[in-house]
Motif scaffolding. Structure first.
Motif, PDB file in Angstrom:
ATOM      1  N   LEU A  22      33.282 -42.295  21.556  1.00 45.87           N
ATOM      2  CA  LEU A  22      34.683 -41.878  21.645  1.00 45.87           C
ATOM      3  C   LEU A  22      35.391 -42.083  20.308  1.00 45.87           C
ATOM      4  N   GLY A  23      35.093 -43.207  19.651  1.00 40.96           N
ATOM      5  CA  GLY A  23      35.681 -43.451  18.342  1.00 40.96           C
ATOM      6  C   GLY A  23      35.212 -42.446  17.304  1.00 40.96           C
ATOM      7  N   GLN A  77      34.801 -32.082  21.816  1.00 39.68           N
ATOM      8  CA  GLN A  77      35.130 -32.217  20.399  1.00 39.68           C
ATOM      9  C   GLN A  77      33.851 -31.999  19.588  1.00 39.68           C
ATOM     10  N   PRO A  78      33.552 -30.751  19.208  1.00 33.72           N
ATOM     11  CA  PRO A  78      32.287 -30.464  18.529  1.00 33.72           C
ATOM     12  C   PRO A  78      32.137 -31.132  17.160  1.00 33.72           C
ATOM     13  N   GLU A  79      33.234 -31.491  16.526  1.00 35.28           N
ATOM     14  CA  GLU A  79      33.164 -32.104  15.202  1.00 35.28           C
ATOM     15  C   GLU A  79      33.674 -33.534  15.230  1.00 35.28           C
ATOM     16  N   PRO A  80      33.003 -34.447  14.549  1.00 38.33           N
ATOM     17  CA  PRO A  80      31.700 -34.280  13.905  1.00 38.33           C
ATOM     18  C   PRO A  80      30.584 -34.207  14.942  1.00 38.33           C
ATOM     19  N   PHE A 182      23.763 -43.901  17.443  1.00 42.93           N
ATOM     20  CA  PHE A 182      24.503 -44.601  18.481  1.00 42.93           C
ATOM     21  C   PHE A 182      23.564 -45.170  19.544  1.00 42.93           C
ATOM     22  N   ALA A 183      22.476 -44.434  19.843  1.00 40.67           N
ATOM     23  CA  ALA A 183      21.518 -44.924  20.825  1.00 40.67           C
ATOM     24  C   ALA A 183      20.731 -46.111  20.296  1.00 40.67           C
ATOM     25  N   ALA A 184      20.421 -46.100  19.008  1.00 39.55           N
ATOM     26  CA  ALA A 184      19.665 -47.213  18.428  1.00 39.55           C
ATOM     27  C   ALA A 184      20.533 -48.444  18.207  1.00 39.55           C
ATOM     28  N   ILE A 217      33.019 -47.534  12.620  1.00 37.76           N
ATOM     29  CA  ILE A 217      33.552 -46.335  13.275  1.00 37.76           C
ATOM     30  C   ILE A 217      34.639 -46.707  14.268  1.00 37.76           C
ATOM     31  N   GLY A 218      34.443 -47.815  14.962  1.00 35.02           N
ATOM     32  CA  GLY A 218      35.443 -48.297  15.908  1.00 35.02           C
ATOM     33  C   GLY A 218      35.469 -47.528  17.210  1.00 35.02           C
TER      34      GLY A 218
END
Length: 312
Positions: A22-23, A77-80, A182-184, A217-218
């Motif tokens: 989400l961040g 939100q396709p970007e990024p 993010f998964a790792a 990233i937060g």
């Protein structure tokens, strides 16, 4: 933009993955804190049985599993991008490995006796017992847990491999983070929180630097709401999926409109029952009547979940 409601709790690694997604997407969201162990009556009222954290709610649509949550956020939100070309397929495969083999090695290592003692320090003895019993029920005999020594060996190997991937780039597959990062990250995030075991990460400085970049990233902007608020939001809405694919893909001989159940393959045996309204190449959707929330659609990724015709 519809309200994004995340049902989660602070120490949940997969919830941390969703918060960072989400961040990364710079999406505002609403936070509903759920218990780490059963009972979870308000969550189960919406899902019909599924109890793992996190769950993303958008109106009367309930999205289970972070693999599917990531797809929904990519649509919103396709970007990024989370799945950049030309590594789209590679990023998904790496994320699936990370959410499974890497995650379970990290958790088995982190919750070895000295780690578990720290996690539950100051809590009443029954808290640790309740957690252990809850997770045993979620495993339901379908999972072989790594012993601490085996987990340490696997975890060290996995960390070295991640470090090798970071030799010449800041993120696992390039110059920007993707779903694989993010998964790792989230299993390692949990290890880093447990001081008694976190020194294993010192063996791979490149991984620590990468973790700092992901952490930076937060979680974006969010506000707290109650579970009652979330149920009211579902009651006020009409299901309308944000998943892009819709073509029926029949692998089970179960037509749309059938009474079915869906459950996770291995961790979390609780079934959700409902009417099958979608079975596409990527997901299942069940329509059901939720206590206090009216008609909801509960969505599951196809990979990792079991679809069956309901018992008579």
């Amino acid at each position: 933009m519809p309200d994004l409601i995340l049902h989660h709790y602070a120490s949940s690694p997969f919830s941390e993955k969703a918060r960072l997604l989400l961040g990364h997407k710079k999406l505002a969201w609403k936070s509903v804190i759920i218990p780490p162990v059963m009972p979870k009556p308000q969550l189960v009222a919406l899902t019909g049985g599924y109890r793992r954290a996190p769950v993303l709610q958008i109106g009367a649509d309930i999205y289970c599993d972070t693999a599917l949550v990531a797809d929904v956020l990519e649509h919103l939100q396709p970007e990024p991008p989370l799945y950049p070309e030309p590594e789209k397929g590679l990023s998904r495969i790496l994320a699936q490995w990370a959410d499974n083999q890497l995650f379970w090695a990290a958790m088995a290592y982190s919750l070895q006796p000295k780690g578990a003692a720290e996690v539950f320090a100051g809590a009443p003895p029954e808290a640790a017992k309740a957690f252990a019993e809850d997770r045993a029920k979620m495993s339901a005999g379908n999972m072989a847990r790594l012993r601490p020594g085996d987990a340490a060996a696997a975890y060290k190997s996995y960390l070295r491999r991640l470090s090798d991937m970071l030799d010449d780039k800041p993120f696992l597959l390039g110059e920007v983070p993707c779903i694989a990062d993010f998964a790792a990250y989230h299993g390692l995030w949990y290890t880093r929180r447990v001081h008694a075991v976190k020194d294993i990460l010192q063996l791979t400085p490149a991984v620590l630097d990468w973790m700092d970049s992901i952490q930076a990233i937060g979680h974006g902007s969010f506000e707290k709401i109650t579970a009652a608020d979330a149920i009211a939001a579902a009651q006020a809405a009409t299901p309308h999926t944000l998943l892009a694919d819709s073509t029926f893909q029949d692998e089970h001989g179960i037509p749309l409109g059938s009474a079915v159940t869906v459950r996770a393959e291995s961790f979390g045996p609780e079934e959700t029952a409902g009417t099958l309204v979608a079975a596409t190449r990527t997901h299942y959707t069940l329509a059901r009547q939720a206590d206090g929330a009216g008609t909801v659609h509960v969505h599951f990724p196809r990979i990792g979940y079991v679809l069956k015709a309901a018992r008579d």
